[in-house]
Design a protein around this motif. Sequence first.
Motif, PDB file in Angstrom:
ATOM      1  N   SER A 211       0.829  -1.205   0.000  1.00 27.05           N
ATOM      2  CA  SER A 211       0.000   0.000   0.000  1.00 27.05           C
ATOM      3  C   SER A 211       0.863   1.254   0.000  1.00 27.05           C
ATOM      4  O   SER A 211       0.520   2.243  -0.672  1.00 27.05           O
ATOM      5  CB  SER A 211      -0.933   0.000   1.213  1.00 27.05           C
ATOM      6  N   SER A 212       1.994   1.239   0.706  1.00 25.99           N
ATOM      7  CA  SER A 212       2.906   2.388   0.692  1.00 25.99           C
ATOM      8  C   SER A 212       3.490   2.602  -0.693  1.00 25.99           C
ATOM      9  O   SER A 212       3.642   3.739  -1.147  1.00 25.99           O
ATOM     10  CB  SER A 212       4.036   2.175   1.705  1.00 25.99           C
ATOM     11  N   PHE A 213       3.820   1.507  -1.375  1.00 30.60           N
ATOM     12  CA  PHE A 213       4.348   1.604  -2.731  1.00 30.60           C
ATOM     13  C   PHE A 213       3.341   2.267  -3.664  1.00 30.60           C
ATOM     14  O   PHE A 213       3.702   3.136  -4.471  1.00 30.60           O
ATOM     15  CB  PHE A 213       4.719   0.220  -3.251  1.00 30.60           C
ATOM     16  N   ILE A 214       2.084   1.886  -3.564  1.00 32.11           N
ATOM     17  CA  ILE A 214       1.056   2.478  -4.424  1.00 32.11           C
ATOM     18  C   ILE A 214       0.926   3.975  -4.155  1.00 32.11           C
ATOM     19  O   ILE A 214       0.816   4.786  -5.086  1.00 32.11           O
ATOM     20  CB  ILE A 214      -0.293   1.769  -4.204  1.00 32.11           C
ATOM     21  N   ILE A 215       0.964   4.357  -2.885  1.00 27.55           N
ATOM     22  CA  ILE A 215       0.810   5.772  -2.521  1.00 27.55           C
ATOM     23  C   ILE A 215       1.947   6.613  -3.092  1.00 27.55           C
ATOM     24  O   ILE A 215       1.723   7.640  -3.749  1.00 27.55           O
ATOM     25  CB  ILE A 215       0.739   5.929  -0.990  1.00 27.55           C
ATOM     26  N   ILE A 216       3.193   6.193  -2.846  1.00 30.31           N
ATOM     27  CA  ILE A 216       4.320   7.021  -3.282  1.00 30.31           C
ATOM     28  C   ILE A 216       4.492   6.969  -4.798  1.00 30.31           C
ATOM     29  O   ILE A 216       4.913   7.952  -5.418  1.00 30.31           O
ATOM     30  CB  ILE A 216       5.620   6.608  -2.559  1.00 30.31           C
ATOM     31  N   PHE A 217       4.152   5.829  -5.419  1.00 27.53           N
ATOM     32  CA  PHE A 217       4.233   5.753  -6.875  1.00 27.53           C
ATOM     33  C   PHE A 217       3.203   6.680  -7.512  1.00 27.53           C
ATOM     34  O   PHE A 217       3.510   7.407  -8.471  1.00 27.53           O
ATOM     35  CB  PHE A 217       4.004   4.319  -7.345  1.00 27.53           C
ATOM     36  N   ALA A 218       1.971   6.672  -7.006  1.00 29.26           N
ATOM     37  CA  ALA A 218       0.926   7.530  -7.556  1.00 29.26           C
ATOM     38  C   ALA A 218       1.289   9.001  -7.391  1.00 29.26           C
ATOM     39  O   ALA A 218       1.083   9.803  -8.308  1.00 29.26           O
ATOM     40  CB  ALA A 218      -0.411   7.230  -6.881  1.00 29.26           C
ATOM     41  N   PHE A 219       1.852   9.351  -6.238  1.00 26.39           N
ATOM     42  CA  PHE A 219       2.208  10.750  -6.024  1.00 26.39           C
ATOM     43  C   PHE A 219       3.331  11.185  -6.961  1.00 26.39           C
ATOM     44  O   PHE A 219       3.240  12.227  -7.615  1.00 26.39           O
ATOM     45  CB  PHE A 219       2.641  10.965  -4.570  1.00 26.39           C
ATOM     46  N   SER A 268      -4.223   7.501 -11.986  1.00 26.81           N
ATOM     47  CA  SER A 268      -4.388   7.726 -10.547  1.00 26.81           C
ATOM     48  C   SER A 268      -5.601   6.982 -10.010  1.00 26.81           C
ATOM     49  O   SER A 268      -5.542   6.368  -8.929  1.00 26.81           O
ATOM     50  CB  SER A 268      -4.524   9.229 -10.270  1.00 26.81           C
ATOM     51  N   ILE A 269      -6.709   7.025 -10.758  1.00 28.27           N
ATOM     52  CA  ILE A 269      -7.914   6.310 -10.327  1.00 28.27           C
ATOM     53  C   ILE A 269      -7.657   4.802 -10.290  1.00 28.27           C
ATOM     54  O   ILE A 269      -8.101   4.095  -9.378  1.00 28.27           O
ATOM     55  CB  ILE A 269      -9.092   6.638 -11.267  1.00 28.27           C
ATOM     56  N   PHE A 270      -6.928   4.312 -11.279  1.00 26.38           N
ATOM     57  CA  PHE A 270      -6.590   2.891 -11.310  1.00 26.38           C
ATOM     58  C   PHE A 270      -5.759   2.501 -10.094  1.00 26.38           C
ATOM     59  O   PHE A 270      -5.984   1.455  -9.471  1.00 26.38           O
ATOM     60  CB  PHE A 270      -5.833   2.578 -12.596  1.00 26.38           C
ATOM     61  N   LEU A 271      -4.806   3.353  -9.712  1.00 26.91           N
ATOM     62  CA  LEU A 271      -3.979   3.067  -8.546  1.00 26.91           C
ATOM     63  C   LEU A 271      -4.798   3.128  -7.257  1.00 26.91           C
ATOM     64  O   LEU A 271      -4.575   2.340  -6.324  1.00 26.91           O
ATOM     65  CB  LEU A 271      -2.813   4.056  -8.483  1.00 26.91           C
ATOM     66  N   VAL A 272      -5.742   4.070  -7.189  1.00 26.69           N
ATOM     67  CA  VAL A 272      -6.622   4.142  -6.021  1.00 26.69           C
ATOM     68  C   VAL A 272      -7.465   2.870  -5.928  1.00 26.69           C
ATOM     69  O   VAL A 272      -7.697   2.335  -4.832  1.00 26.69           O
ATOM     70  CB  VAL A 272      -7.525   5.390  -6.103  1.00 26.69           C
ATOM     71  N   TRP A 273      -7.923   2.373  -7.070  1.00 24.92           N
ATOM     72  CA  TRP A 273      -8.704   1.132  -7.092  1.00 24.92           C
ATOM     73  C   TRP A 273      -7.871  -0.039  -6.576  1.00 24.92           C
ATOM     74  O   TRP A 273      -8.354  -0.857  -5.785  1.00 24.92           O
ATOM     75  CB  TRP A 273      -9.192   0.873  -8.512  1.00 24.92           C
ATOM     76  N   ILE A 274      -6.613  -0.114  -7.019  1.00 25.62           N
ATOM     77  CA  ILE A 274      -5.723  -1.175  -6.536  1.00 25.62           C
ATOM     78  C   ILE A 274      -5.517  -1.037  -5.019  1.00 25.62           C
ATOM     79  O   ILE A 274      -5.522  -2.027  -4.284  1.00 25.62           O
ATOM     80  CB  ILE A 274      -4.372  -1.125  -7.272  1.00 25.62           C
ATOM     81  N   TYR A 275      -5.331   0.196  -4.575  1.00 28.93           N
ATOM     82  CA  TYR A 275      -5.140   0.463  -3.144  1.00 28.93           C
ATOM     83  C   TYR A 275      -6.352  -0.019  -2.344  1.00 28.93           C
ATOM     84  O   TYR A 275      -6.212  -0.667  -1.298  1.00 28.93           O
ATOM     85  CB  TYR A 275      -4.925   1.959  -2.952  1.00 28.93           C
TER      86      TYR A 275
END
Length: 287
Positions: A211-219, A268-275
């Motif tokens: 989950s941390s990876f998704i957050i920092i990658f999306a940002f 970004s929406i796709f990454l939020v969905w994965i999160y």
Amino acid sequence: MKYKMKPYILLLPIMIVILGIFASGLIMAFIQSLGHFEAVGLHEYTLRYYKEVLNSKDFLSSLGFSLYTSLVSSIIAIVLGVLLSYSIFKTKNNNRLVESIYKLPIIVPHIVAVLLVYNILAQSGILSRMLYSIGLIKEPTQFPSLLHERNGLGIIIAYAWKEIPFVAMVTYTILSNLSHNLSEVALNLGATKRQVFFHVILPIIMPTIFSSFIIIFAFSFGAYEVPFLLGPTYPKALPVKAFIEYNNPDLTNRPYAMVINMILTFVSIFLVWIYQKTFELISKYKG
């Protein structure tokens, strides 16, 4: 039912304002990305701008560059952040000063981080002058160019410096709540310290790491200021390219900028969905 709905009712006024502004801006951007911009005489709806952008070599180069810098900086941050948190966790005498120092980069704005990276790693920066003063290089210009170069090293360094403490803080929160008995039992059963880390500790914190990876990658994928100030002339990061297209004096060029912005939004929406799916799996596993 009354108690369940109360938080949503209390948040409703501010959420209407926030979602109203966000939704209206997103809808307008989507309409303009389809070529409908009445202010400059564009009235038809078409996918032509999407086709032209997706087939553009400059766009593909910018997309690849953004994915590369975001992925590399995120992986570095995850690996070093986890190692940092684990080393602090294994320290027998936990020092509050150490725990506070590693968190300092989190509160530093990205603009300030860019300034620090530039002052330290530029060919006229602190590091090159130190190497020159002790005789390791004959002149500051011999110091390798780490900023504004095609590999995005300056961008990666700036993001890693900001993201490593974040990953360390998040994973350390999980580690600090673990019982030391888990490691001791594994050691007593014959496991090595390496095996304890990879087979006991790592599986427990893996959902948090993901989950941390998704957050920092999306940002880092959608951020603008760091690649704008430290990035190369070509290829430009995708948010920087969108900004340049948006500021084009020819307003009929606006749909191209909106297409890029919509692509950033979709990612970004796709990454939020994965999160979200990640947390659903975590909750299901814990249940």
